[in-house]
Design an enzyme around this catalytic site. Structure first.
Site: not given
Length: 753
Positions: A432-433, A599, A694, A726, A484, A516
């Site tokens: 998505g992003s 999601d 990540h 992700c 996005e 965060c």
């Protein structure tokens, strides 16, 4: 028997996210190790002082972590996987970061430790890895160093240590299989050494966290606590600490332990006080976790006082936060944009410290006047028009079974979707992003601050969306996304466009490492005043002949990643959100968007901690998703995405979502998670993540092909998609292009056989 107070832990990141900025500066090579360590020292000193000034008697030490506290414990025990070890066996802060981010000491890529959710919270930890014959030794003295710091500052302290049984419970065996509980006797000498060092420093109490004691543990794990604590007793007083649930089911195990006190979460175990007082040894201290450490709501202190007052004087009592305040923002006083009514309903970490001071004083004096004054806004909230919306409540009450059913079964829908999209084998897509560049963040910030008008903002966002489409077409992806650029956060963005939510300026909480999040707060009934995503999805689709996915965050994830109301059930909130997003699905479909992703990465993390409570949660969680999605026609393909999940024990519920395609996080677990789908004979399509977003590492074509070949051994190739684990929001464009190019090439190679 004077009542004192304490906290189980405090937010680490700093009011202005100073820790995050220092970490990322160090990782980018823009600052030195000493610069980073200095920021840590300054934050710890500040946070101890802030808690003390707010009225806390006993300060936590050891709650600070450079990445997460479980990873800190792994280093304390010398548990560093071989791929991350220095040649000389030494451990330093770079070792810790390599484990978290994925890098070998040589600088070469090495798989990061697996990351998963901390119990049922939105905080993550790096999963400890255990191998047969593993050795443990004290190699990382961060806890002792921080105790020395706090003592030098003159503080009254309570070191915090993750307990040995919970530590083993949280880990995974790698390589040759064996019972990880068999390692208990190997790690206990390190714990004994740490406790001895603390005793040398004059420490009286150690908070030893064993949250596994709130779970429905296998008997052999329950039996392990007694010999473990027999080995640990005698050097300091031990406060056995539990949280996130009550402890009554495991009280027989707990009361047999040679400890001097017990901390219990009396928010989640609110009816346990009498039973605890009756069954705990009379000389044990009871630490009463009365103030909720996981939310932002002001406590009704009159209620909390009544909950505990009857046992004050009958045994030693401390009052405390229910869990670490890590899960709460730091300070409400800096929130200048919340209106006065809503602000009066909230309490952040420092205000929760003040609540504990008020409770302590009232319990010692018997004077409750200040508690009544503090609690007045809670009474007012119950009748506020900001909270209740009759139209939403009426629509929710009118839901029928038909509202959660698609037009036809998957087989019929799949045929219609194949005819509409004509995708190749091994279709490629992303989650998505795309990278949130400095330019994109600056654009949003300027617009938010009023430095950029709406027209110029929209022009800027449109350009970034256009570039994302161009990049994807150039790479050869099959199903595109708009990237996005307009979204700050996958939950916050939707909350900003739904009635019933409010937002903070500085309500940051740590998710993992330097990440965060600023969760929205559900303050009232939820509804959608107008379309949220349709305009940008429609624009992106106009730029390409390839399908562009509409991107929604699902109702359970919005619930789990927000601070929820406490006056209605989580089920009610989830279904209200589902109804609002159902309208969004209908509008996207009407705008020509044929693939819509909803999601639900948080579906599993929302599970109650006790398995006996799972069925009820899963029933309404699945129903909320289906209410959201079921309005879609047969030829509209519904995707969902999940990450950080163990699926095998909830496969029935995942199948019951009835999504046409599910994309999942699998690369860190080396496709192990697909075993669940294979054994269940999952009927729909699956996109197993082929690389870990990540980590900055770029996977090779061969690596991806090997993972996909492994996936195809478990799932028929005609039902497999190819995608990252992700979203790519946190990555840079160079590594994103390189990784996606390799991913597309791997898919093309597989098509050619």
């Amino acid at each position: 028997m004077t009542v004192i107070n304490h906290t189980l832990g405090f937010p680490r990141v700093g009011l202005r996210r100073e820790l995050k900025k220092a970490q990322e500066s160090y990782w980018a090579g823009q600052s030195t190790r000493e610069d980073l360590l200095a920021v840590g020292r300054e934050l710890r000193a500040r946070h101890w002082d802030q808690q003390k000034q707010a009225g806390i008697d006993l300060l936590p030490v050891g709650d600070f972590a450079w990445y997460d506290h479980v990873l800190t414990t792994s280093l304390l025990l010398g548990n560093v996987p071989a791929r991350h070890q220095n040649k000389d066996g030494s451990v330093d802060i770079d070792t810790l970061f390599r484990l978290g981010r994925g890098r070998a000491p040589t600088g070469e890529p090495a798989a990061a430790a697996e990351m998963t959710k901390w119990f049922n919270t939105n905080y993550h930890y790096m999963v400890p890895e255990f191998v047969k014959g593993q050795q443990f030794k004290l190699t990382w003295t961060q806890l002792l160093d921080e105790v020395d710091e706090a003592l030098a500052l003159g503080h009254n302290i309570k070191p915090v240590l993750l307990g040995p049984v919970t530590y083993l419970w949280l880990g995974k065996v790698k390589g040759e299989q064996f019972d990880r509980l068999s390692l208990l006797n190997d790690i206990l000498p390190v714990y004994q050494q740490v406790l001895a060092e603390l005793a040398k420093r004059g420490v009286e109490w150690v908070q030893i966290d064993e949250p596994a004691l709130v779970l429905e543990l296998p008997q052999e794990w329950l039996d392990a606590f007694k010999p473990a604590y027999d080995a640990l007793t005698g050097q300091t007083k031990l406060l056995l600490t539990t949280y996130f649930e009550g402890v009554t089911p495991n009280l027989d195990t707990i009361t047999a332990l040679p400890v001097q006190g017990l901390h219990v979460d009396l928010v989640h175990g609110k009816d346990e006080v009498a039973e605890l007082n009756k069954r705990l040894p009379s000389d044990w201290l009871l630490s009463a976790g009365l103030v909720n450490g996981r939310n932002v709501w002001r406590a009704d202190l009159t209620e909390k006082y009544a909950q505990i007052k009857d046992i004050v004087g009958k045994r030693d009592v401390w009052v405390a936060s229910s869990c670490s305040l890590l899960h709460s923002p730091i300070d409400l006083s800096v929130e200048t944009r919340l209106d006065a009514e809503v602000k009066s309903w909230f309490a952040f970490a420092l205000q929760k410290c003040e609540e504990l001071a008020l409770l302590r004083d009232a319990l010692n004096s018997g004077d409750t006047a200040k508690l009544v004054e503090w609690s007045a806004p809670i009474q007012a909230r119950r009748h506020s028009t900001r909270v209740h919306n009759a139209a939403v409540e009426k629509r929710l009450a009118a839901i029928t079974a038909k509202d959660s059913q698609r037009e036809n079964a998957y087989e019929v829908r799949a045929e219609a979707q194949r005819a509409r999209f004509n995708l190749p084998a091994w279709p490629t897509t992303t989650i998505g992003s795309f990278p949130q560049t400095t330019e994109i963040r600056g654009l949003r910030l300027d617009f938010k601050k009023g430095n950029l008008d709406a027209n110029n903002y929209r022009t800027g966002i449109a350009e970034h969306i256009k570039q994302a489409i161009i990049e994807q077409e150039r790479l050869g992806l099959d199903v595109l996304v708009h990237g996005e650029a307009e979204r700050n956060d996958m939950v916050e963005y939707f909350g900003e466009h739904l009635d019933g939510f409010v937002f903070t300026q500085n309500g940051w909480v740590q998710s993992y490492g330097s990440r965060c999040v600023k969760p929205p707060v559900v303050i009232g009934d939820v509804s959608r005043p107008e379309a949220i995503t349709v305009e940008w999805a429609k624009y992106a689709q106009s730029l390409t002949d390839k399908p562009v996915k509409g991107m929604l965050t699902g109702p359970v994830t919005i619930l789990c990643w927000s601070f929820p109301r406490e006056d209605v059930t989580r089920e009610t909130i989830a279904k209200q959100i589902a109804l609002a997003l159902r309208d969004e699905v209908a509008d996207l479909e009407a705008a020509g968007i044929g693939i819509i992703q909803i999601d639900e990465p948080a579906l599993r993390e929302g599970l109650p901690l006790r398995r006996s409570d799972w069925d009820a949660y899963l029933q309404w969680g699945v129903e909320a998703f289906r209410i959201n999605a079921a309005v879609a026609k047969n030829d509209t393909q519904i995707h969902t995405h999940m990450c950080y999940c163990e699926f095998n024990d909830i496969m029935d519920s995942i199948a019951a979502l009835d999504a046409d395609v599910i994309t999942i996080e699998t690369s860190r677990s080396d496709m192990e998670l697909l075993e669940s789908f294979e054994e269940f004979d999952y009927p729909n399509e699956i996109g197993p993540g082929v690389y870990d977003i990540h980590s900055p590492n770029v996977p090779s074509v061969e690596w991806i092909e090997a993972l996909l070949a492994k996936a195809a051994q478990r799932i028929p190739a005609e039902r497999l998609w190819v995608n990252p684990d992700c979203g790519l929001k946190t990555r840079g464009w160079p590594e994103t292009r390189a990784a996606l190019a390799n991913m597309v090439k791997a898919a093309q190679n597989l098509r050619q056989g």
